[in-house]
Design a protein around this motif. Structure first.
Motif, PDB file in Angstrom:
ATOM      1  N   VAL A 228      16.884  10.848  13.624  1.00 16.04           N
ATOM      2  CA  VAL A 228      15.725  11.767  12.931  1.00 16.04           C
ATOM      3  C   VAL A 228      14.913  11.243  11.856  1.00 16.04           C
ATOM      4  CG1 VAL A 228      15.263  14.032  12.203  1.00 16.04           C
ATOM      5  CG2 VAL A 228      17.436  13.772  13.898  1.00 16.04           C
ATOM      6  N   LEU A 229      13.816  11.259  11.971  1.00 15.17           N
ATOM      7  CA  LEU A 229      12.699  10.861  10.920  1.00 15.17           C
ATOM      8  C   LEU A 229      12.421  11.917   9.925  1.00 15.17           C
ATOM      9  CD1 LEU A 229      10.266   9.293  13.646  1.00 15.17           C
ATOM     10  CD2 LEU A 229      11.572   7.969  11.953  1.00 15.17           C
ATOM     11  N   PRO A 230      12.695  11.614   8.657  1.00 18.99           N
ATOM     12  CA  PRO A 230      12.401  12.437   7.636  1.00 18.99           C
ATOM     13  C   PRO A 230      10.850  12.591   7.456  1.00 18.99           C
ATOM     14  CG  PRO A 230      13.356  10.533   6.515  1.00 18.99           C
ATOM     15  CD  PRO A 230      13.286  10.137   8.073  1.00 18.99           C
ATOM     16  N   VAL A 231      10.733  14.005   7.102  1.00 20.05           N
ATOM     17  CA  VAL A 231       9.245  14.421   7.060  1.00 20.05           C
ATOM     18  C   VAL A 231       9.154  15.130   5.455  1.00 20.05           C
ATOM     19  CG1 VAL A 231       8.740  14.431   9.453  1.00 20.05           C
ATOM     20  CG2 VAL A 231       9.437  16.462   8.154  1.00 20.05           C
ATOM     21  N   PRO A 232       8.010  15.202   5.086  1.00 25.67           N
ATOM     22  CA  PRO A 232       7.882  15.814   3.814  1.00 25.67           C
ATOM     23  C   PRO A 232       8.418  17.389   4.006  1.00 25.67           C
ATOM     24  CG  PRO A 232       5.947  14.725   4.128  1.00 25.67           C
ATOM     25  CD  PRO A 232       6.926  14.382   5.450  1.00 25.67           C
TER      26      PRO A 232
ATOM     27  N   ASN B 202       0.788  -1.252  -0.014  1.00 26.88           N
ATOM     28  CA  ASN B 202      -0.105   0.147  -0.085  1.00 26.88           C
ATOM     29  C   ASN B 202       1.124   1.229  -0.168  1.00 26.88           C
ATOM     30  OD1 ASN B 202      -2.346  -1.553  -0.053  1.00 26.88           O
ATOM     31  ND2 ASN B 202      -2.989  -1.265   2.016  1.00 26.88           N
ATOM     32  N   ILE B 203       1.769   1.277   0.701  1.00 24.70           N
ATOM     33  CA  ILE B 203       2.603   2.336   0.887  1.00 24.70           C
ATOM     34  C   ILE B 203       3.429   2.758  -0.660  1.00 24.70           C
ATOM     35  CG2 ILE B 203       5.011   3.235   1.585  1.00 24.70           C
ATOM     36  CD1 ILE B 203       4.358   1.989   4.545  1.00 24.70           C
ATOM     37  N   LEU B 204       4.040   1.527  -1.149  1.00 30.52           N
ATOM     38  CA  LEU B 204       4.315   1.472  -2.490  1.00 30.52           C
ATOM     39  C   LEU B 204       3.649   2.018  -3.531  1.00 30.52           C
ATOM     40  CD1 LEU B 204       6.777  -1.557  -2.548  1.00 30.52           C
ATOM     41  CD2 LEU B 204       7.550   0.794  -2.187  1.00 30.52           C
ATOM     42  N   HIS B 205       2.210   1.540  -3.606  1.00 33.03           N
ATOM     43  CA  HIS B 205       1.265   2.216  -4.392  1.00 33.03           C
ATOM     44  C   HIS B 205       1.099   3.588  -4.250  1.00 33.03           C
ATOM     45  CE1 HIS B 205      -2.623   1.800  -6.546  1.00 33.03           C
ATOM     46  NE2 HIS B 205      -3.052   2.528  -5.808  1.00 33.03           N
ATOM     47  N   CYS B 206       0.964   4.018  -3.038  1.00 29.31           N
ATOM     48  CA  CYS B 206       0.932   5.672  -2.892  1.00 29.31           C
ATOM     49  C   CYS B 206       2.092   6.371  -3.384  1.00 29.31           C
ATOM     50  CB  CYS B 206       0.827   5.887  -1.361  1.00 29.31           C
ATOM     51  SG  CYS B 206      -0.520   5.332  -0.411  1.00 29.31           S
ATOM     52  N   LEU B 207       3.206   5.822  -3.273  1.00 24.88           N
ATOM     53  CA  LEU B 207       4.332   6.365  -3.875  1.00 24.88           C
ATOM     54  C   LEU B 207       4.409   6.619  -5.451  1.00 24.88           C
ATOM     55  CD1 LEU B 207       7.209   4.956  -1.430  1.00 24.88           C
ATOM     56  CD2 LEU B 207       6.350   7.430  -1.591  1.00 24.88           C
ATOM     57  N   LYS B 208       3.937   5.252  -5.942  1.00 19.25           N
ATOM     58  CA  LYS B 208       3.561   5.436  -7.521  1.00 19.25           C
ATOM     59  C   LYS B 208       2.795   6.064  -7.894  1.00 19.25           C
ATOM     60  CE  LYS B 208       2.231   1.928 -11.117  1.00 19.25           C
ATOM     61  NZ  LYS B 208       1.685   0.618 -11.330  1.00 19.25           N
ATOM     62  N   TYR B 209       1.547   6.584  -7.230  1.00 19.19           N
ATOM     63  CA  TYR B 209       0.796   7.686  -7.686  1.00 19.19           C
ATOM     64  C   TYR B 209       0.920   9.091  -7.330  1.00 19.19           C
ATOM     65  CZ  TYR B 209      -1.611   4.115 -10.007  1.00 19.19           C
ATOM     66  OH  TYR B 209      -2.037   2.994 -10.891  1.00 19.19           O
ATOM     67  N   GLY B 210       1.778   9.530  -6.666  1.00 13.46           N
ATOM     68  CA  GLY B 210       2.286  10.870  -6.350  1.00 13.46           C
ATOM     69  C   GLY B 210       2.779  11.167  -4.815  1.00 13.46           C
ATOM     70  N   SER B 211       2.590  10.143  -3.770  1.00 12.44           N
ATOM     71  CA  SER B 211       3.138  10.417  -2.249  1.00 12.44           C
ATOM     72  C   SER B 211       4.246  10.746  -2.411  1.00 12.44           C
ATOM     73  CB  SER B 211       2.638   9.246  -1.414  1.00 12.44           C
ATOM     74  OG  SER B 211       1.339   8.986  -1.484  1.00 12.44           O
ATOM     75  N   LYS B 212       4.657  11.837  -1.465  1.00 11.60           N
ATOM     76  CA  LYS B 212       5.997  12.123  -1.280  1.00 11.60           C
ATOM     77  C   LYS B 212       6.853  11.240  -0.166  1.00 11.60           C
ATOM     78  CE  LYS B 212       5.073  16.419  -3.255  1.00 11.60           C
ATOM     79  NZ  LYS B 212       3.819  15.873  -3.855  1.00 11.60           N
ATOM     80  N   LEU B 213       6.113  10.716   0.563  1.00  9.94           N
ATOM     81  CA  LEU B 213       6.680   9.820   1.691  1.00  9.94           C
ATOM     82  C   LEU B 213       5.966   8.856   2.249  1.00  9.94           C
ATOM     83  CD1 LEU B 213       9.172  10.028   3.437  1.00  9.94           C
ATOM     84  CD2 LEU B 213       8.010  11.323   4.849  1.00  9.94           C
ATOM     85  N   GLY B 214       6.569   7.749   2.520  1.00 13.42           N
ATOM     86  CA  GLY B 214       5.555   6.652   3.477  1.00 13.42           C
ATOM     87  C   GLY B 214       6.694   6.334   4.801  1.00 13.42           C
ATOM     88  N   TRP B 215       5.676   6.102   5.586  1.00 16.68           N
ATOM     89  CA  TRP B 215       6.388   5.577   6.910  1.00 16.68           C
ATOM     90  C   TRP B 215       5.582   4.348   7.141  1.00 16.68           C
ATOM     91  CZ3 TRP B 215       6.577   9.534  11.595  1.00 16.68           C
ATOM     92  CH2 TRP B 215       7.718  10.505  11.090  1.00 16.68           C
ATOM     93  N   LEU B 216       6.488   3.189   7.832  1.00 23.39           N
ATOM     94  CA  LEU B 216       6.009   1.967   8.264  1.00 23.39           C
ATOM     95  C   LEU B 216       6.550   1.616   9.499  1.00 23.39           C
ATOM     96  CD1 LEU B 216       4.411  -0.617   8.247  1.00 23.39           C
ATOM     97  CD2 LEU B 216       5.974  -1.571   7.052  1.00 23.39           C
TER      98      LEU B 216
ATOM     99  N   PRO C 166      11.016   7.271   1.086  1.00 23.00           N
ATOM    100  CA  PRO C 166      10.958   8.657   0.297  1.00 23.00           C
ATOM    101  C   PRO C 166      10.676   8.335  -1.263  1.00 23.00           C
ATOM    102  CG  PRO C 166      13.155   8.059   1.124  1.00 23.00           C
ATOM    103  CD  PRO C 166      12.226   6.966   1.348  1.00 23.00           C
ATOM    104  N   ALA C 167       9.977   9.107  -1.688  1.00 23.47           N
ATOM    105  CA  ALA C 167       9.767   8.983  -3.304  1.00 23.47           C
ATOM    106  C   ALA C 167      10.937   8.930  -4.145  1.00 23.47           C
ATOM    107  CB  ALA C 167       8.591   9.958  -3.587  1.00 23.47           C
TER     108      ALA C 167
END
Length: 188
Positions: free
Chosen positions: A164-168, A124-138, A150-151
């Motif tokens: 430190v956790l990366p953020v958009p 699901n995270i990879l699906h979001c990144l494929k369609y435009g999400s900038k970042l995913g966390w699990l 990160p995208a």
């Protein structure tokens, strides 16, 4: 929990079904029910939504939504936390936040539950990144680790308290370490 209908449903047919508790997702033509959130999951989800919105809502930068159905790219998923940039938040004819989000989150956050399939959640995270999400966390509360997606870049595995956790970019003000994040699980 996998629910097998007598004949495969289309995404359009799935969207018309009544909501389930916990939510069901439509992934690759299958209906998959998410596991019921447990204590650690709920605590992390609530704190993340609150912390993010404290930083971005009044400035109209973005909004964090818990358990928001996002339908795009042939799937209908419900990230644990979906963050959308302010200008991308769908609104209804009255200018209120819409009920239906036919778009991807700019930042998707998933919190692994003990009986949840990590491969499905990662998908699901990879699906979001494929369609435009900038970042995913699990987030894995039991391992106190975060897989950061990160995208367009190599995923990162963070587990040290000082990491430190990366953020958009739109949330550059949010400064969190792995220790801060999982420290929220402690009482007192």
């Amino acid at each position: 929990m996998l629910q097998t209908p007598t004949k495969p449903l289309t995404l359009a047919e799935f969207i018309k079904l009544p909501e389930t508790k916990p939510a069901s997702e439509y992934i690759n033509g299958q209906i998959i029910q998410k596991p019921m959130p447990q204590g650690k999951h709920s605590k992390l989800q609530g704190k993340l939504v609150t912390r993010i919105n404290q930083i971005v809502e009044d400035k109209q930068i973005a909004l964090a939504f818990p358990e928001l159905r996002c339908t795009f790219g042939g799937r209908s998923i419900v990230p644990d936390v979906a963050v959308l940039a302010w200008e991308r938040i769908p609104v209804d004819e009255n200018g209120d936040v819409a009920n239906v989000f036919e778009t991807y989150p700019d930042w998707t956050i998933e919190i692994l539950s003990p009986d949840q399939n990590q491969t499905k959640v990662t998908g699901n995270i990879l699906h979001c990144l494929k369609y435009g999400s900038k970042l995913g966390w699990l987030l894995d509360p039991d391992q106190k680790s975060v897989l950061v997606y990160p995208a367009g870049k190599q995923p990162e595995f963070l587990e040290k308290a000082e990491d430190v956790l990366p953020v958009p970019d739109l949330l550059a003000e949010l400064q969190l370490t792995v220790g801060d994040l999982f420290g929220w699980l402690k009482l007192g």
